[in-house]
Design a protein around this motif. Structure first.
Motif, PDB file in Angstrom:
ATOM      1  N   MET A  56      -0.391   0.236 -18.107  1.00  0.00           N
ATOM      2  CA  MET A  56       0.191   0.385 -16.781  1.00  0.00           C
ATOM      3  C   MET A  56      -0.196   1.754 -16.235  1.00  0.00           C
ATOM      4  SD  MET A  56       4.186   0.311 -15.526  1.00  0.00           S
ATOM      5  CE  MET A  56       4.262  -1.455 -15.173  1.00  0.00           C
ATOM      6  N   VAL A  57      -0.641   1.768 -14.978  1.00  0.00           N
ATOM      7  CA  VAL A  57      -1.067   3.024 -14.356  1.00  0.00           C
ATOM      8  C   VAL A  57      -0.219   3.295 -13.117  1.00  0.00           C
ATOM      9  CG1 VAL A  57      -2.978   4.298 -13.355  1.00  0.00           C
ATOM     10  CG2 VAL A  57      -3.410   2.694 -15.205  1.00  0.00           C
ATOM     11  N   HIS A  58       0.475   4.428 -13.150  1.00  0.00           N
ATOM     12  CA  HIS A  58       1.281   4.900 -12.018  1.00  0.00           C
ATOM     13  C   HIS A  58       0.341   5.555 -11.014  1.00  0.00           C
ATOM     14  CE1 HIS A  58       4.308   8.119 -10.524  1.00  0.00           C
ATOM     15  NE2 HIS A  58       3.131   8.648 -10.279  1.00  0.00           N
ATOM     16  N   ILE A  59       0.391   5.093  -9.760  1.00  0.00           N
ATOM     17  CA  ILE A  59      -0.431   5.708  -8.721  1.00  0.00           C
ATOM     18  C   ILE A  59       0.474   6.419  -7.720  1.00  0.00           C
ATOM     19  CG2 ILE A  59      -2.318   4.058  -8.987  1.00  0.00           C
ATOM     20  CD1 ILE A  59      -1.301   2.686  -6.393  1.00  0.00           C
ATOM     21  N   GLY A  60      -0.037   7.519  -7.174  1.00  0.00           N
ATOM     22  CA  GLY A  60       0.727   8.293  -6.199  1.00  0.00           C
ATOM     23  C   GLY A  60      -0.232   9.127  -5.376  1.00  0.00           C
ATOM     24  N   ASN A  61       0.136  10.360  -5.117  1.00  0.00           N
ATOM     25  CA  ASN A  61      -0.745  11.231  -4.343  1.00  0.00           C
ATOM     26  C   ASN A  61      -1.997  11.601  -5.136  1.00  0.00           C
ATOM     27  OD1 ASN A  61       0.783  11.517  -1.900  1.00  0.00           O
ATOM     28  ND2 ASN A  61       2.236  12.787  -3.020  1.00  0.00           N
ATOM     29  N   ASN A  62      -3.110  11.766  -4.421  1.00  0.00           N
ATOM     30  CA  ASN A  62      -4.347  12.155  -5.058  1.00  0.00           C
ATOM     31  C   ASN A  62      -4.510  13.680  -4.993  1.00  0.00           C
ATOM     32  OD1 ASN A  62      -4.584  11.780  -2.225  1.00  0.00           O
ATOM     33  ND2 ASN A  62      -6.789  11.965  -2.377  1.00  0.00           N
ATOM     34  N   PRO A  63      -5.426  14.220  -5.848  1.00  0.00           N
ATOM     35  CA  PRO A  63      -6.321  13.533  -6.770  1.00  0.00           C
ATOM     36  C   PRO A  63      -5.610  13.117  -8.065  1.00  0.00           C
ATOM     37  CG  PRO A  63      -6.678  15.904  -6.891  1.00  0.00           C
ATOM     38  CD  PRO A  63      -5.661  15.682  -5.800  1.00  0.00           C
ATOM     39  N   PRO A  64      -6.186  12.148  -8.829  1.00  0.00           N
ATOM     40  CA  PRO A  64      -7.451  11.480  -8.544  1.00  0.00           C
ATOM     41  C   PRO A  64      -7.310  10.413  -7.459  1.00  0.00           C
ATOM     42  CG  PRO A  64      -6.499  10.587 -10.536  1.00  0.00           C
ATOM     43  CD  PRO A  64      -5.605  11.719 -10.122  1.00  0.00           C
ATOM     44  N   ASN A  65      -8.434  10.061  -6.869  1.00  0.00           N
ATOM     45  CA  ASN A  65      -8.471   9.054  -5.835  1.00  0.00           C
ATOM     46  C   ASN A  65      -8.231   7.669  -6.433  1.00  0.00           C
ATOM     47  OD1 ASN A  65     -10.068   7.040  -3.975  1.00  0.00           O
ATOM     48  ND2 ASN A  65      -9.610   8.833  -2.725  1.00  0.00           N
ATOM     49  N   LEU A  66      -7.540   6.823  -5.696  1.00  0.00           N
ATOM     50  CA  LEU A  66      -7.224   5.483  -6.177  1.00  0.00           C
ATOM     51  C   LEU A  66      -8.480   4.694  -6.512  1.00  0.00           C
ATOM     52  CD1 LEU A  66      -5.269   3.238  -6.868  1.00  0.00           C
ATOM     53  CD2 LEU A  66      -5.091   2.696  -4.422  1.00  0.00           C
ATOM     54  N   ASP A  67      -9.572   4.910  -5.779  1.00  0.00           N
ATOM     55  CA  ASP A  67     -10.808   4.182  -6.076  1.00  0.00           C
ATOM     56  C   ASP A  67     -11.303   4.504  -7.488  1.00  0.00           C
ATOM     57  OD1 ASP A  67     -10.832   3.015  -3.556  1.00  0.00           O
ATOM     58  OD2 ASP A  67     -11.945   4.688  -2.678  1.00  0.00           O
ATOM     59  N   GLY A  85       3.645   4.134   0.199  1.00  0.00           N
ATOM     60  CA  GLY A  85       3.194   4.464   1.545  1.00  0.00           C
ATOM     61  C   GLY A  85       2.414   5.762   1.632  1.00  0.00           C
ATOM     62  N   LYS A  86       1.992   6.292   0.522  1.00  0.00           N
ATOM     63  CA  LYS A  86       1.271   7.568   0.498  1.00  0.00           C
ATOM     64  C   LYS A  86      -0.183   7.366   0.927  1.00  0.00           C
ATOM     65  CE  LYS A  86       4.395   8.860  -3.214  1.00  0.00           C
ATOM     66  NZ  LYS A  86       4.578   9.110  -4.646  1.00  0.00           N
ATOM     67  N   PRO A  87      -0.880   8.437   1.301  1.00  0.00           N
ATOM     68  CA  PRO A  87      -2.280   8.289   1.725  1.00  0.00           C
ATOM     69  C   PRO A  87      -3.165   7.626   0.672  1.00  0.00           C
ATOM     70  CG  PRO A  87      -1.444  10.436   2.369  1.00  0.00           C
ATOM     71  CD  PRO A  87      -0.382   9.817   1.503  1.00  0.00           C
ATOM     72  N   ASN A  88      -2.864   7.845  -0.602  1.00  0.00           N
ATOM     73  CA  ASN A  88      -3.653   7.291  -1.698  1.00  0.00           C
ATOM     74  C   ASN A  88      -3.133   5.903  -2.066  1.00  0.00           C
ATOM     75  OD1 ASN A  88      -5.803   7.659  -3.568  1.00  0.00           O
ATOM     76  ND2 ASN A  88      -4.351   8.158  -5.182  1.00  0.00           N
ATOM     77  N   ARG A  89      -3.115   4.996  -1.093  1.00  0.00           N
ATOM     78  CA  ARG A  89      -2.498   3.681  -1.287  1.00  0.00           C
ATOM     79  C   ARG A  89      -3.560   2.584  -1.308  1.00  0.00           C
ATOM     80  NH1 ARG A  89       0.597   4.158   4.463  1.00  0.00           N
ATOM     81  NH2 ARG A  89      -1.181   3.833   5.864  1.00  0.00           N
ATOM     82  N   ILE A  90      -3.099   1.336  -1.512  1.00  0.00           N
ATOM     83  CA  ILE A  90      -4.066   0.240  -1.683  1.00  0.00           C
ATOM     84  C   ILE A  90      -4.721  -0.173  -0.369  1.00  0.00           C
ATOM     85  CG2 ILE A  90      -2.849  -0.625  -3.722  1.00  0.00           C
ATOM     86  CD1 ILE A  90      -1.762  -2.916  -1.967  1.00  0.00           C
ATOM     87  N   LEU A  91      -4.157   0.249   0.774  1.00  0.00           N
ATOM     88  CA  LEU A  91      -4.728  -0.100   2.071  1.00  0.00           C
ATOM     89  C   LEU A  91      -5.559   1.049   2.632  1.00  0.00           C
ATOM     90  CD1 LEU A  91      -1.668  -1.801   3.815  1.00  0.00           C
ATOM     91  CD2 LEU A  91      -3.456  -2.881   2.438  1.00  0.00           C
ATOM     92  N   THR A  92      -6.601   0.712   3.341  1.00  0.00           N
ATOM     93  CA  THR A  92      -7.399   1.717   4.047  1.00  0.00           C
ATOM     94  C   THR A  92      -6.636   2.188   5.282  1.00  0.00           C
ATOM     95  OG1 THR A  92      -8.486   0.126   5.502  1.00  0.00           O
ATOM     96  CG2 THR A  92      -9.504   0.501   3.333  1.00  0.00           C
ATOM     97  N   PRO A  93      -7.063   3.286   5.915  1.00  0.00           N
ATOM     98  CA  PRO A  93      -6.402   3.717   7.159  1.00  0.00           C
ATOM     99  C   PRO A  93      -6.400   2.643   8.235  1.00  0.00           C
ATOM    100  CG  PRO A  93      -7.756   5.485   6.285  1.00  0.00           C
ATOM    101  CD  PRO A  93      -8.051   4.271   5.450  1.00  0.00           C
ATOM    102  N   GLU A  94      -7.357   1.708   8.167  1.00  0.00           N
ATOM    103  CA  GLU A  94      -7.436   0.615   9.151  1.00  0.00           C
ATOM    104  C   GLU A  94      -6.541  -0.558   8.772  1.00  0.00           C
ATOM    105  OE1 GLU A  94     -10.421   3.399   9.290  1.00  0.00           O
ATOM    106  OE2 GLU A  94     -10.259   1.961   7.631  1.00  0.00           O
ATOM    107  N   GLY A  95      -5.854  -0.454   7.632  1.00  0.00           N
ATOM    108  CA  GLY A  95      -4.942  -1.502   7.231  1.00  0.00           C
ATOM    109  C   GLY A  95      -5.555  -2.604   6.394  1.00  0.00           C
ATOM    110  N   GLU A  96      -6.800  -2.435   5.959  1.00  0.00           N
ATOM    111  CA  GLU A  96      -7.455  -3.415   5.104  1.00  0.00           C
ATOM    112  C   GLU A  96      -7.262  -3.045   3.634  1.00  0.00           C
ATOM    113  OE1 GLU A  96      -8.761  -6.187   6.330  1.00  0.00           O
ATOM    114  OE2 GLU A  96      -8.148  -5.457   8.310  1.00  0.00           O
ATOM    115  N   LEU A  97      -7.456  -4.018   2.766  1.00  0.00           N
ATOM    116  CA  LEU A  97      -7.359  -3.755   1.334  1.00  0.00           C
ATOM    117  C   LEU A  97      -8.597  -2.995   0.867  1.00  0.00           C
ATOM    118  CD1 LEU A  97      -5.382  -4.443  -1.020  1.00  0.00           C
ATOM    119  CD2 LEU A  97      -6.882  -6.378  -1.548  1.00  0.00           C
TER     120      LEU A  97
END
Length: 251
Positions: A56-67, A85-97
């Motif tokens: 299991m990997v906890h994701i949050g603010n970067n770095p590292p980048n989610l990619d 809802g943080k910038p380093n989230r699964i959606l792009t700024p345009e709202g795409e995955l």
């Protein structure tokens, strides 16, 4: 990095093979500091040395980048806080995955909610679910600081948020029962079938208008919420305050 002890992990897994269900790497900047993606690379190596336990990997603010994180994950691994809802989230700024998440899901990587104090956004969840990106598991990440004053309060309330967003009741129940058991490779759990453990929660879907709040302090009006009435664990029954008030069960 000095706190990562691969040998101690191996010894613990060998001592408690029926108790340890997976490994976890917390991969946000507040945890890894200047170490970047290296802790996750170490975690993957430890995972491979111990029979491919789920990671299991906890994701949050970067770095590292989610990619970077997503590209290292393989089938059965779990991304938790998936709708943060943080910038380093699964959606792009345009709202795409993100493309890296699309590829990870195709490889069999799983998504876990992990609501928590700062890791769940109605907007992100609504957009993702509208695209068909549903959670594999719904979890609360509950602890003392988000239980009383919110925004979590209980797993039942977190489940109610996903009903309000638009998931069906069977979908929500699967995310906390069968799919949760499958994700941690727990046999004889998570289903109402002969031969499975009789660990049950009994609840009602109450018509109780409730204002729900996410980790971003955004609100959503729900018409119905899940209210637990009782639980059965290892053959013993326990009433909640709500269940006791309604005299719902006699154990």
């Amino acid at each position: 990095m000095a706190n990562i002890d691969a040998e101690a992990v191996t010894q613990a897994v060998q001592r408690h093979p029926d108790f340890i269900v997976g490994l976890k790497a917390r991969m946000s900047s507040s945890v890894v500091g200047e170490n970047g993606i290296t802790p996750l690379e170490r975690a993957k190596a430890i995972q491979q040395q111990n029979g491919e336990l789920p990671l299991m990997v906890h994701i949050g603010n970067n770095p590292p980048n989610l990619d970077e994180i997503a590209e290292l994950l393989s089938s059965g691994d779990i991304i938790t806080h998936c709708y943060n809802g943080k910038p380093n989230r699964i959606l792009t700024p345009e709202g795409e995955l993100r493309g890296s998440i699309v590829r990870a899901l195709k490889r069999g990587v799983r998504l876990d909610v992990g609501h928590g104090t700062a890791s769940f956004s109605f907007e992100v969840a609504r957009r993702a679910i509208a695209m068909g990106i549903l959670p594999d598991t719904i979890s609360s990440d509950i602890y003392c600081r988000n239980r009383i004053d919110g925004p979590v309060r209980s797993l039942a309330l977190v489940m109610s948020k996903f009903l309000a967003i638009g998931m069906s009741l069977p979908q929500v129940i699967a995310c906390v029962t069968s799919q949760a058991a499958d994700g941690l490779r727990l046999s004889h759990k998570g289903r109402l079938e002969v031969g499975y453990d009789a660990d049950l929660t009994l609840f009602t879907l109450a018509s109780t208008p409730t204002l729900l709040v996410d980790a971003e302090k955004e609100s959503l009006q729900a018409d119905k919420i899940l209210l637990p009435l009782a639980a059965i664990r290892a053959g013993k029954g326990y009433l909640t305050e709500q269940g006791s008030a309604e005299n719902a069960f006699n154990f």
